[in-house]
Design a protein around this motif. Structure first.
Motif, mmCIF file in Angstrom:
data_model
loop_
_atom_site.group_PDB
_atom_site.id
_atom_site.type_symbol
_atom_site.label_atom_id
_atom_site.label_comp_id
_atom_site.label_asym_id
_atom_site.label_seq_id
_atom_site.Cartn_x
_atom_site.Cartn_y
_atom_site.Cartn_z
ATOM 1 N N ALA A 110 6.630 25.357 45.806
ATOM 2 C CA ALA A 110 8.041 24.957 45.692
ATOM 3 C C ALA A 110 8.909 25.753 46.656
ATOM 4 N N ILE A 111 8.649 27.044 46.781
ATOM 5 C CA ILE A 111 9.425 27.871 47.705
ATOM 6 C C ILE A 111 9.204 27.414 49.144
ATOM 7 N N VAL A 112 7.955 27.163 49.500
ATOM 8 C CA VAL A 112 7.653 26.688 50.851
ATOM 9 C C VAL A 112 8.341 25.350 51.105
ATOM 10 N N ALA A 113 8.341 24.462 50.119
ATOM 11 C CA ALA A 113 8.993 23.163 50.270
ATOM 12 C C ALA A 113 10.498 23.318 50.462
ATOM 13 N N ILE A 114 11.127 24.209 49.695
ATOM 14 C CA ILE A 114 12.571 24.413 49.825
ATOM 15 C C ILE A 114 12.920 24.941 51.217
ATOM 16 N N VAL A 115 12.165 25.920 51.688
ATOM 17 C CA VAL A 115 12.419 26.473 53.023
ATOM 18 C C VAL A 115 12.173 25.395 54.089
ATOM 19 N N GLY A 116 11.104 24.640 53.941
ATOM 20 C CA GLY A 116 10.809 23.572 54.896
ATOM 21 C C GLY A 116 11.891 22.510 54.941
ATOM 22 N N ILE A 117 12.394 22.126 53.791
ATOM 23 C CA ILE A 117 13.470 21.126 53.738
ATOM 24 C C ILE A 117 14.738 21.671 54.396
#
Length: 121
Positions: free
Chosen positions: A27-34
């Motif tokens: 989830a953290i990686v997805a938030i940063v990626g977005i």
């Protein structure tokens, strides 16, 4: 409760915790990626990842050139590096407090489990 069944419960809990941790990291990686993907669409190259206060001030000044602020800041950092350092210090202190609270709550729950009467008594 036998030792074998307790060991099995501990393994199941460990597996569940592992999946929860992996889901949180994803989830953290997805938030940063977005956030990075959204920022790629910006047309201004000079000020990437500016703070919301800076963005709001620029927008107000662009829309209303005669606007006068109500007050001035009490403390203005001497440079962007000092401002970033203070922000990082604030984030670190917040992380320490949050980690302490979570660890305390987890320890309290563990103590309550140990002190709880066994089922069937």
């Amino acid at each position: 409760m036998s030792g074998e069944s307790r060991f099995g419960e501990m393994q199941a809990g460990s597996r569940r915790n592992r999946w929860v941790n992996l889901a949180l990291v994803a989830a953290i990686v997805a938030i940063v990626g977005i956030a990075l993907a959204i920022d790629l669409g910006r047309t201004v190259e000079g000020d990437r990842f500016v703070g919301s206060d800076t963005a709001a001030t620029e927008r107000i000044e662009a829309d209303h050139p005669d606007y006068q602020p109500w007050f001035e800041s009490v403390f203005a950092p001497s440079s962007g590096e000092v401002e970033s350092g203070l922000f990082a210090l604030q984030a670190a202190l917040g992380g320490i407090v949050l980690g302490y609270v979570i660890a305390t709550l987890k320890a309290r729950r563990a103590v309550e489990r140990v002190q709880a009467p066994p089922d069937g008594s």
